[in-house]
Design a protein around this motif. Structure first.
Motif, PDB file in Angstrom:
ATOM      1  N   GLN A  32      66.750 -25.774 -39.640  1.00  0.00           N
ATOM      2  CA  GLN A  32      65.648 -26.078 -40.569  1.00  0.00           C
ATOM      3  C   GLN A  32      64.735 -24.848 -40.693  1.00  0.00           C
ATOM      4  OE1 GLN A  32      63.920 -29.831 -39.360  1.00  0.00           O
ATOM      5  NE2 GLN A  32      65.844 -30.912 -39.648  1.00  0.00           N
ATOM      6  N   PHE A  33      63.412 -24.970 -40.391  1.00  0.00           N
ATOM      7  CA  PHE A  33      62.536 -23.805 -40.578  1.00  0.00           C
ATOM      8  C   PHE A  33      62.954 -22.648 -39.662  1.00  0.00           C
ATOM      9  CE2 PHE A  33      58.975 -21.176 -39.314  1.00  0.00           C
ATOM     10  CZ  PHE A  33      58.504 -20.759 -40.540  1.00  0.00           C
ATOM     11  N   GLY A  34      63.456 -23.004 -38.490  1.00  0.00           N
ATOM     12  CA  GLY A  34      63.848 -21.972 -37.541  1.00  0.00           C
ATOM     13  C   GLY A  34      64.917 -21.039 -38.102  1.00  0.00           C
ATOM     14  N   GLY A  35      65.651 -21.506 -39.113  1.00  0.00           N
ATOM     15  CA  GLY A  35      66.677 -20.649 -39.700  1.00  0.00           C
ATOM     16  C   GLY A  35      66.150 -19.692 -40.747  1.00  0.00           C
ATOM     17  N   VAL A  36      64.910 -19.990 -41.273  1.00  0.00           N
ATOM     18  CA  VAL A  36      64.368 -19.145 -42.353  1.00  0.00           C
ATOM     19  C   VAL A  36      64.077 -17.724 -41.865  1.00  0.00           C
ATOM     20  CG1 VAL A  36      62.475 -18.853 -43.994  1.00  0.00           C
ATOM     21  CG2 VAL A  36      63.478 -21.116 -43.624  1.00  0.00           C
TER      22      VAL A  36
ATOM     23  N   LEU B   4      54.147 -25.336 -28.791  1.00  0.00           N
ATOM     24  CA  LEU B   4      54.986 -24.534 -29.698  1.00  0.00           C
ATOM     25  C   LEU B   4      54.829 -23.045 -29.416  1.00  0.00           C
ATOM     26  CD1 LEU B   4      56.874 -24.261 -32.117  1.00  0.00           C
ATOM     27  CD2 LEU B   4      54.867 -24.400 -33.614  1.00  0.00           C
ATOM     28  N   ARG B   5      53.584 -22.593 -29.284  1.00  0.00           N
ATOM     29  CA  ARG B   5      53.338 -21.175 -29.062  1.00  0.00           C
ATOM     30  C   ARG B   5      53.938 -20.702 -27.723  1.00  0.00           C
ATOM     31  NH1 ARG B   5      50.303 -16.959 -31.138  1.00  0.00           N
ATOM     32  NH2 ARG B   5      51.317 -15.190 -30.165  1.00  0.00           N
ATOM     33  N   ALA B   6      53.780 -21.544 -26.692  1.00  0.00           N
ATOM     34  CA  ALA B   6      54.344 -21.192 -25.377  1.00  0.00           C
ATOM     35  C   ALA B   6      55.864 -21.198 -25.429  1.00  0.00           C
ATOM     36  CB  ALA B   6      53.845 -22.182 -24.328  1.00  0.00           C
TER      37      ALA B   6
ATOM     38  N   THR C 248      53.234 -18.387 -38.429  1.00  0.00           N
ATOM     39  CA  THR C 248      53.415 -19.770 -38.889  1.00  0.00           C
ATOM     40  C   THR C 248      52.912 -20.756 -37.832  1.00  0.00           C
ATOM     41  OG1 THR C 248      55.420 -19.014 -39.992  1.00  0.00           O
ATOM     42  CG2 THR C 248      55.072 -21.369 -39.912  1.00  0.00           C
ATOM     43  N   ALA C 249      53.178 -20.490 -36.547  1.00  0.00           N
ATOM     44  CA  ALA C 249      52.717 -21.381 -35.477  1.00  0.00           C
ATOM     45  C   ALA C 249      51.200 -21.421 -35.408  1.00  0.00           C
ATOM     46  CB  ALA C 249      53.293 -20.917 -34.142  1.00  0.00           C
ATOM     47  N   ASP C 250      50.540 -20.292 -35.698  1.00  0.00           N
ATOM     48  CA  ASP C 250      49.068 -20.261 -35.666  1.00  0.00           C
ATOM     49  C   ASP C 250      48.461 -20.979 -36.861  1.00  0.00           C
ATOM     50  OD1 ASP C 250      49.205 -18.886 -33.365  1.00  0.00           O
ATOM     51  OD2 ASP C 250      48.720 -16.927 -34.215  1.00  0.00           O
ATOM     52  N   ASN C 251      49.089 -20.863 -38.021  1.00  0.00           N
ATOM     53  CA  ASN C 251      48.473 -21.370 -39.253  1.00  0.00           C
ATOM     54  C   ASN C 251      49.069 -22.692 -39.747  1.00  0.00           C
ATOM     55  OD1 ASN C 251      46.652 -18.967 -40.120  1.00  0.00           O
ATOM     56  ND2 ASN C 251      48.611 -18.033 -39.573  1.00  0.00           N
ATOM     57  N   ALA C 252      50.316 -22.958 -39.506  1.00  0.00           N
ATOM     58  CA  ALA C 252      50.928 -24.228 -39.957  1.00  0.00           C
ATOM     59  C   ALA C 252      51.947 -24.685 -38.923  1.00  0.00           C
ATOM     60  CB  ALA C 252      51.587 -24.028 -41.321  1.00  0.00           C
ATOM     61  N   PRO C 253      51.478 -25.108 -37.734  1.00  0.00           N
ATOM     62  CA  PRO C 253      52.408 -25.471 -36.652  1.00  0.00           C
ATOM     63  C   PRO C 253      53.331 -26.633 -37.005  1.00  0.00           C
ATOM     64  CG  PRO C 253      50.148 -26.116 -36.120  1.00  0.00           C
ATOM     65  CD  PRO C 253      50.060 -25.275 -37.322  1.00  0.00           C
TER      66      PRO C 253
END
Length: 636
Positions: free
Chosen positions: A495-499, A559-561, A625-630
């Motif tokens: 999904q997003f991870g592939g972008v 998510l960030r960790a 992306t994790a900071d602004n739209a997790p």
């Protein structure tokens, strides 16, 4: 965003730099499409209007290998055994047997021919000085002389072939020496095998030609200019018109005075207009009035032209109407090597010579580059002629003291020394060399007329243009299909991870092509295979990262960790696999040749680019992306 600014700037800089390097390739494709869509005069005018841009794009574009654009690949071999036979001062049955055995063994052995030759002599306990050099020379001393002679023979063949290929007009040709006796030619766009065979194997023509006198040269240039302006080659004196004018003047003196006054006014206005011109306008006006002479860079030493202008001048000289305006006893030639001006640009000297040679290279018995033993000690070339040549040389030099004589090999002028005095005896010394390298080249040229070692074609491959186009089409299609499938898989599975992974793979390819173009590399079919393998390596690195992040995220980390931990855990495996592949590509490039080197080069560049895109580019995208739209970040 501040904490990402350095990495963002670095990524943007890489993207812009890759775009800058690939821009000539894009421009060249646009220009070629436009030229192919035009024909006749329209095509010529378009080329003239955009010549500088077209040539710049062509010089800096990404080059295609023979397998992609078509052409000939030829391997030549200098027959060293034949040379050894010719160098022998006497020949008997023993020598013939040794030469035959050496030739037979050399066909199946990688051992240097001279080593085989000496071993055969040692086996028979014979001295080489019996056939070569001085009778007091040891075998080692004779072998040193033979090694020097064979080295010069290969260099001579290389120089002659390069000179002929240059004049043949093939662009982007590659001529390299392979081993001790082989020469490899890569001729893009050439398909006429017979023509190339004839070009390579014909006997070299060395000639000594006189220059046309100054008045003849000036008159010839003027005639060509007049032809290009659409005028008759010679200025015609219209006596009838002159008589009519005289009669009219006598009949109507007042009208004649008005005409004279008007002409004088026109001349005066023209002089005033020219006086007010800028230097650039004056130069344009000069080129308009002298379309042929205006193509040259005039100097006190003669006429010079850049490589681009040289091609244009040759096209003019090939025109039938221009040929008709030139005297039959004249011919034209260019210097074989360019000269460098103070601004770093390279120019070729243009020579106007008498067509009939005064002497040919057949009369030369020897030539030797050496340091002058007297005087200033500069590099010189000494030359000896046979008895017949010496008599002719005395006649020619005696009649042309303080004049230049051109030394022409295959219609290219390698030197044009000035005759100081009548030379009797056939022994001459040519001075004015900048260094020993230039002197050695002239020695090679002077000996070229009697090439002692025949050159044979031992391998020849031809790739037709249509096969090249098919290869390009098949390569692009396979690359596009594989690329799209990989991108779709990454997006569907992660999904997003592939972008970010898809973006990384895309820019990975752009960076590889940009670096290849920047280093004037050549893209070949094996090179495309190397890029495809790199795409696989880039995807593999991103799969490792995504899997690690997914594991950490599933274990309950934020998510960030999870992103930080995922990159940290994947990093050793990525470095390990990419480093070993990079080392493999280096070894392949170092010890491989031709297609293997092309594969290794693109693979090596691709690995470095893959590390950058996988570790730097994708991480920045994930972190921003994790900071602004997790909520957007998912890994399937």
């Amino acid at each position: 965003m501040k904490k990402y600014s350095f990495r963002i700037i670095m990524i943007v800089a890489f993207i812009l730099f890759a775009g800058y390097l690939l821009w000539p390739t894009y421009s060249d494709s646009v220009y070629q499409s436009k030229l192919e869509s035009l024909s006749g005069q329209d095509s010529t005018e378009y080329f003239d209007e955009n010549e500088a841009s077209i040539r710049n794009a062509r010089d800096n574009r990404l080059k295609l290998g023979l397998d992609l654009q078509g052409g000939m690949y030829v391997t030549l071999e200098v027959d060293i055994v034949e040379l050894l036979g010719k160098l022998a001062k006497n020949e008997d049955e023993n020598l013939r047997d040794i030469l035959a055995a050496t030739k037979e063994e050399a066909l199946t052995s990688d051992e240097p021919v001279l080593d085989i030759f000496r071993r055969r002599f040692d086996e028979k306990n014979m001295r080489l000085s019996r056939y070569y050099g001085d009778i007091r020379d040891s075998n080692g001393e004779v072998m040193d002389k033979l090694s020097d002679e064979t080295e010069k023979a290969v260099e001579r063949a290389l120089e002659i072939i390069r000179n002929r290929i240059d004049q043949y007009g093939v662009s982007e040709v590659a001529i390299t020496r392979s081993g001790s006796r082989r020469i490899i030619l890569e001729l893009p766009g050439v398909s006429d095998e017979q023509e190339v065979r004839g070009l390579i194997q014909e006997t070299a023509q060395l000639e000594f030609k006189l220059f046309a006198d100054d008045n003849t040269q000036l008159a010839t240039v003027k005639r060509i200019d007049r032809v290009l302006l659409g005028k008759p080659p010679e200025e015609e004196v219209d006596t009838t018109a002159a008589a009519d004018s005289t009669d009219a003047a006598l009949a109507d003196n007042e009208a004649a005075e008005d005409t004279t006054a008007a002409a004088a006014d026109a001349d005066q206005l023209d002089s005033i207009a020219k006086a007010n011109m800028t230097d650039e306008e004056r130069l344009d006006e000069y080129k308009k009035e002298n379309p042929f002479l205006g193509l040259f860079i005039p100097t006190q030493y003669g006429l010079f032209a850049t490589a681009d202008q040289k091609e244009r001048i040759n096209n003019i000289l090939d025109r039938d109407d221009v040929k008709n305006a030139i005297a039959d006893d004249l011919t034209f030639a260019w210097s074989a090597k360019p000269e460098q001006l103070q601004d770093g640009s390279e120019v070729y000297e243009f020579y106007m010579l008498k067509r009939k040679p005064e002497l040919t290279g057949e009369v030369i018995t020897n030539a030797q580059a050496q340091i002058e033993q007297t005087g200033l000690g500069g590099a010189v070339v000494t030359m000896q002629m046979d008895a017949e040549g010496a008599r002719e040389w005395a006649r020619v030099t005696g009649a042309n003291v303080n004049k230049r004589i051109a030394i022409v090999l295959d219609n290219a002028v390698f030197s044009a020394p000035n005759v100081r005095q009548k030379i009797i005896g056939g022994n001459s010394q040519i001075e004015g060399m900048e260094n020993m390298e230039e002197a050695r080249l002239l020695e090679i040229v002077l000996k070229a007329g009697a090439l002692p070692a025949p050159v044979s074609i031992i391998e020849e491959r031809t790739v037709g243009p249509s096969l090249g186009e098919d290869s390009i089409s098949a390569g692009i299609n396979s690359f596009a299909i594989g690329f799209v499938l990989v991108l779709l898989f990454m997006v569907v599975y992660y999904q997003f991870g592939g972008v970010p992974a898809d973006i990384a793979v895309l820019f990975n390819v752009v960076f590889i092509l940009g670096i290849l173009a920047g280093f004037h590399g050549t893209l070949t079919l094996p090179g495309i295979a190397g890029i495809l393998l790199t795409v696989g390596m880039a995807v593999d690195a991103n799969v490792l990262i995504n899997e690690r992040i997914r594991e950490e995220f599933g274990a309950g980390k934020t998510l960030r960790a999870a992103i930080d931990a995922g990159y940290s855990r994947a990093f050793p495996a990525i470095i390990d696999s990419n480093l070993t592949t990079l080392l493999t590509s280096i070894i392949l490039y170092q010890f491989g040749s031709g297609p293997i080197q092309g594969f290794a080069l693109t693979l090596g560049i691709g690995i470095v680019c893959s590390l950058f895109t996988a570790i730097v580019m994708t991480r920045v995208i994930f972190e921003i992306t994790a900071d602004n739209a997790p909520g957007l970040v998912k890994f399937g």
